[in-house]
Design a protein around this motif. Sequence first.
Motif, PDB file in Angstrom:
ATOM      1  N   ASP A  10      28.814  64.652 106.089  1.00 36.39           N
ATOM      2  CA  ASP A  10      29.635  65.921 106.586  1.00 36.39           C
ATOM      3  C   ASP A  10      30.374  65.264 107.790  1.00 36.39           C
ATOM      4  O   ASP A  10      31.116  66.109 108.319  1.00 36.39           O
ATOM      5  CB  ASP A  10      28.745  67.105 106.641  1.00 36.39           C
ATOM      6  CG  ASP A  10      27.566  66.930 107.524  1.00 36.39           C
ATOM      7  OD1 ASP A  10      27.428  65.893 108.040  1.00 36.39           O
ATOM      8  OD2 ASP A  10      27.287  67.946 107.885  1.00 36.39           O
ATOM      9  N   ASP A  11      30.079  64.110 108.380  1.00 33.79           N
ATOM     10  CA  ASP A  11      30.908  63.845 109.516  1.00 33.79           C
ATOM     11  C   ASP A  11      32.281  62.943 109.372  1.00 33.79           C
ATOM     12  O   ASP A  11      32.235  61.967 108.664  1.00 33.79           O
ATOM     13  CB  ASP A  11      29.880  62.658 110.458  1.00 33.79           C
ATOM     14  CG  ASP A  11      30.602  62.263 111.653  1.00 33.79           C
ATOM     15  OD1 ASP A  11      31.553  62.618 112.022  1.00 33.79           O
ATOM     16  OD2 ASP A  11      29.571  61.410 112.405  1.00 33.79           O
ATOM     17  N   PRO A  12      33.297  63.701 109.502  1.00 32.69           N
ATOM     18  CA  PRO A  12      34.657  63.103 109.311  1.00 32.69           C
ATOM     19  C   PRO A  12      34.959  61.758 110.151  1.00 32.69           C
ATOM     20  O   PRO A  12      35.790  61.148 109.814  1.00 32.69           O
ATOM     21  CB  PRO A  12      35.753  63.984 109.701  1.00 32.69           C
ATOM     22  CG  PRO A  12      34.869  64.872 110.661  1.00 32.69           C
ATOM     23  CD  PRO A  12      33.321  64.911 110.472  1.00 32.69           C
ATOM     24  N   LYS A  13      33.996  61.358 111.128  1.00 33.52           N
ATOM     25  CA  LYS A  13      34.159  60.303 111.819  1.00 33.52           C
ATOM     26  C   LYS A  13      33.256  59.274 111.590  1.00 33.52           C
ATOM     27  O   LYS A  13      32.985  58.200 112.423  1.00 33.52           O
ATOM     28  CB  LYS A  13      34.139  60.593 113.420  1.00 33.52           C
ATOM     29  CG  LYS A  13      35.252  61.334 114.104  1.00 33.52           C
ATOM     30  CD  LYS A  13      35.375  61.673 115.519  1.00 33.52           C
ATOM     31  CE  LYS A  13      36.534  62.419 115.811  1.00 33.52           C
ATOM     32  NZ  LYS A  13      36.581  62.580 117.469  1.00 33.52           N
ATOM     33  N   GLY A  67      40.576  50.008 101.378  1.00 33.03           N
ATOM     34  CA  GLY A  67      39.200  50.587 101.543  1.00 33.03           C
ATOM     35  C   GLY A  67      39.292  52.206 101.575  1.00 33.03           C
ATOM     36  O   GLY A  67      38.349  52.892 101.957  1.00 33.03           O
ATOM     37  N   ARG A  68      40.320  52.865 101.008  1.00 35.76           N
ATOM     38  CA  ARG A  68      40.458  54.288 100.780  1.00 35.76           C
ATOM     39  C   ARG A  68      39.355  54.656  99.717  1.00 35.76           C
ATOM     40  O   ARG A  68      39.392  54.216  98.547  1.00 35.76           O
ATOM     41  CB  ARG A  68      41.598  54.830 100.662  1.00 35.76           C
ATOM     42  CG  ARG A  68      41.997  56.183 100.486  1.00 35.76           C
ATOM     43  CD  ARG A  68      43.329  56.871 100.879  1.00 35.76           C
ATOM     44  NE  ARG A  68      44.247  56.206  99.249  1.00 35.76           N
ATOM     45  CZ  ARG A  68      44.287  56.817  98.256  1.00 35.76           C
ATOM     46  NH1 ARG A  68      43.839  58.084  98.432  1.00 35.76           N
ATOM     47  NH2 ARG A  68      45.078  56.312  97.587  1.00 35.76           N
ATOM     48  N   ILE A  69      38.701  55.838  99.943  1.00 36.68           N
ATOM     49  CA  ILE A  69      37.626  56.371  98.929  1.00 36.68           C
ATOM     50  C   ILE A  69      38.562  57.418  98.315  1.00 36.68           C
ATOM     51  O   ILE A  69      38.697  58.373  98.909  1.00 36.68           O
ATOM     52  CB  ILE A  69      36.421  56.972  99.471  1.00 36.68           C
ATOM     53  CG1 ILE A  69      35.646  55.737 100.323  1.00 36.68           C
ATOM     54  CG2 ILE A  69      35.535  57.614  98.341  1.00 36.68           C
ATOM     55  CD1 ILE A  69      34.442  56.184 100.880  1.00 36.68           C
ATOM     56  N   ILE A  70      39.035  57.176  97.057  1.00 32.09           N
ATOM     57  CA  ILE A  70      39.683  58.213  96.406  1.00 32.09           C
ATOM     58  C   ILE A  70      39.035  59.244  95.805  1.00 32.09           C
ATOM     59  O   ILE A  70      39.295  60.521  96.303  1.00 32.09           O
ATOM     60  CB  ILE A  70      40.523  57.549  95.185  1.00 32.09           C
ATOM     61  CG1 ILE A  70      41.334  56.519  95.468  1.00 32.09           C
ATOM     62  CG2 ILE A  70      41.204  58.621  94.515  1.00 32.09           C
ATOM     63  CD1 ILE A  70      41.956  55.637  94.792  1.00 32.09           C
ATOM     64  N   ALA A  71      37.687  58.879  95.364  1.00 34.69           N
ATOM     65  CA  ALA A  71      36.721  60.089  94.936  1.00 34.69           C
ATOM     66  C   ALA A  71      35.328  59.526  94.889  1.00 34.69           C
ATOM     67  O   ALA A  71      35.218  58.698  94.054  1.00 34.69           O
ATOM     68  CB  ALA A  71      37.405  60.846  93.629  1.00 34.69           C
ATOM     69  N   ALA A  72      34.612  60.299  95.639  1.00 34.85           N
ATOM     70  CA  ALA A  72      33.065  59.938  95.562  1.00 34.85           C
ATOM     71  C   ALA A  72      32.368  61.133  95.340  1.00 34.85           C
ATOM     72  O   ALA A  72      31.642  61.806  96.336  1.00 34.85           O
ATOM     73  CB  ALA A  72      32.617  58.798  96.639  1.00 34.85           C
ATOM     74  N   PRO A 124      39.788  57.949 104.237  1.00 34.80           N
ATOM     75  CA  PRO A 124      40.444  56.671 104.932  1.00 34.80           C
ATOM     76  C   PRO A 124      39.280  55.617 105.407  1.00 34.80           C
ATOM     77  O   PRO A 124      39.639  55.310 106.552  1.00 34.80           O
ATOM     78  CB  PRO A 124      41.417  57.011 105.656  1.00 34.80           C
ATOM     79  CG  PRO A 124      40.890  58.237 106.642  1.00 34.80           C
ATOM     80  CD  PRO A 124      40.178  59.126 105.226  1.00 34.80           C
ATOM     81  N   ALA A 125      38.185  55.276 104.435  1.00 38.70           N
ATOM     82  CA  ALA A 125      37.024  54.557 105.252  1.00 38.70           C
ATOM     83  C   ALA A 125      37.520  53.244 105.609  1.00 38.70           C
ATOM     84  O   ALA A 125      37.189  52.818 107.017  1.00 38.70           O
ATOM     85  CB  ALA A 125      36.027  54.471 104.126  1.00 38.70           C
ATOM     86  N   GLY A 126      38.410  52.585 105.003  1.00 39.32           N
ATOM     87  CA  GLY A 126      38.959  51.291 105.404  1.00 39.32           C
ATOM     88  C   GLY A 126      39.628  51.245 106.662  1.00 39.32           C
ATOM     89  O   GLY A 126      39.537  50.615 107.540  1.00 39.32           O
ATOM     90  N   GLU A 127      40.447  52.230 106.790  1.00 35.93           N
ATOM     91  CA  GLU A 127      41.159  52.494 108.056  1.00 35.93           C
ATOM     92  C   GLU A 127      40.566  52.587 109.261  1.00 35.93           C
ATOM     93  O   GLU A 127      40.826  52.051 110.334  1.00 35.93           O
ATOM     94  CB  GLU A 127      42.521  53.324 107.800  1.00 35.93           C
ATOM     95  CG  GLU A 127      43.225  53.793 108.826  1.00 35.93           C
ATOM     96  CD  GLU A 127      44.044  55.149 108.716  1.00 35.93           C
ATOM     97  OE1 GLU A 127      44.533  55.825 109.800  1.00 35.93           O
ATOM     98  OE2 GLU A 127      44.398  55.210 107.719  1.00 35.93           O
TER      99      GLU A 127
END
Length: 406
Positions: free
Chosen positions: A122-125, A165-170, A179-182
């Motif tokens: 739940d941590d956006p960062k 590295g963008r997680i589209i759906a998990a 935007p995990a990779g970014e």
Amino acid sequence: MKKIDLHNTNSAGKKTIKEINQKLVLNLIREHQPISRAEIAKRTKLQRSTVTIISNRLLSRKWIYEGESGRYSGGRRPKHLYLNPKRLYALGVEVGKEETIVALADLNGELQGREYIKTTLDDPKFFSRLGERIRKFSSHSLSRKRISLGGVGVGLPGYIEKETGRIIAAENFGWMNVPAGEQLRKHLEMPVFFENNAKLAAFAEIWFGEGKNGGARNLVYITTRDGLGTGLILNGEIFNGARDGAAEFGHSSLFPDGEKCVCGNHGCWEMYASDMATVKRYIQSLHGSEDPVSQPEKLGIREVIERAHRGEEAARKALQSTAEYLGLGISNLVFGLNPEMVVVGDELVGAWDIIEEVIVSTVRSRVPQYYLEGLRIKASSIKEAPTLLGAIALVLAHVFSISKHP
């Protein structure tokens, strides 16, 4: 990224002969070390003088070293070639539901150190913080070992965009369009490669496990942790499909009117054959319905397997039911993909003595013999952290590919 097929090669043309033949020799040494120059010439069909020139160049650049073979027939012991594992290192990252692992490995895939980080869903960062932890881990490793890094491979859950590295759906993680990779690349001044977790586990199987040294090059790998994921290897290469979302067989429907999945579908394979489903089934068998005190996440699959090995019938039956559901899904994969091998990984490797016969018999009862000819259904040969090793292999595959000069 494709793993070079050392059993189906020819020497290169004049324009690219130096690069391609050098990588052929280097890959052959990596997979078959210790190996003699004569054996390299035989396998590659290169002239022995060419092999000598290439091996001398690799020796001078410290990519390989010479050593004595353990077996000889007397007289002067022949010199054999080995990959120098300390020439370059790779970082691997596996993002799991409960914890994330960061590890350093040498060119042989031997882990040199690792760090465990709590995954905060739940941590956006979270990925920004993870990038900083990876940077500190790599800086410490570089200063302590005086090493050079080839990059970092990152295993991510769900449907991802591998270039960014963008997680589209998990869905099992509650992550959509992350935007995990970014966030990671902001902290990492090195090449970063991304791939789905299950696909990396499959890649590890051919890079470090059963597929090494000329093993299977067409396989399906099944993971049951954090849902049910599958990785597909075709001709030694991860198959991603048109938009990186291929091989999500965990969300294929076994029962159209079955349990509703987090993806929105009904009767998905993972609702019946994942570790969570196994634990839930076990608890229900003990209490008649799901125990409100002992939720599945508070009782792990490892404990169910341990109880089964201690002779607890309820635990054995829960695992055998999972094996039957695995067999149902594998039957569909056999019809659709016709693989050489189907590999089951994660904690179920520890229950293989309990589930193997049920899986195989279920498949045999549903698939004609002519489709089963030559098919192997087996437990993963990698007993620990296959996704993490796959992330490391992802970096090494770029190092050993034709596009880079050693």
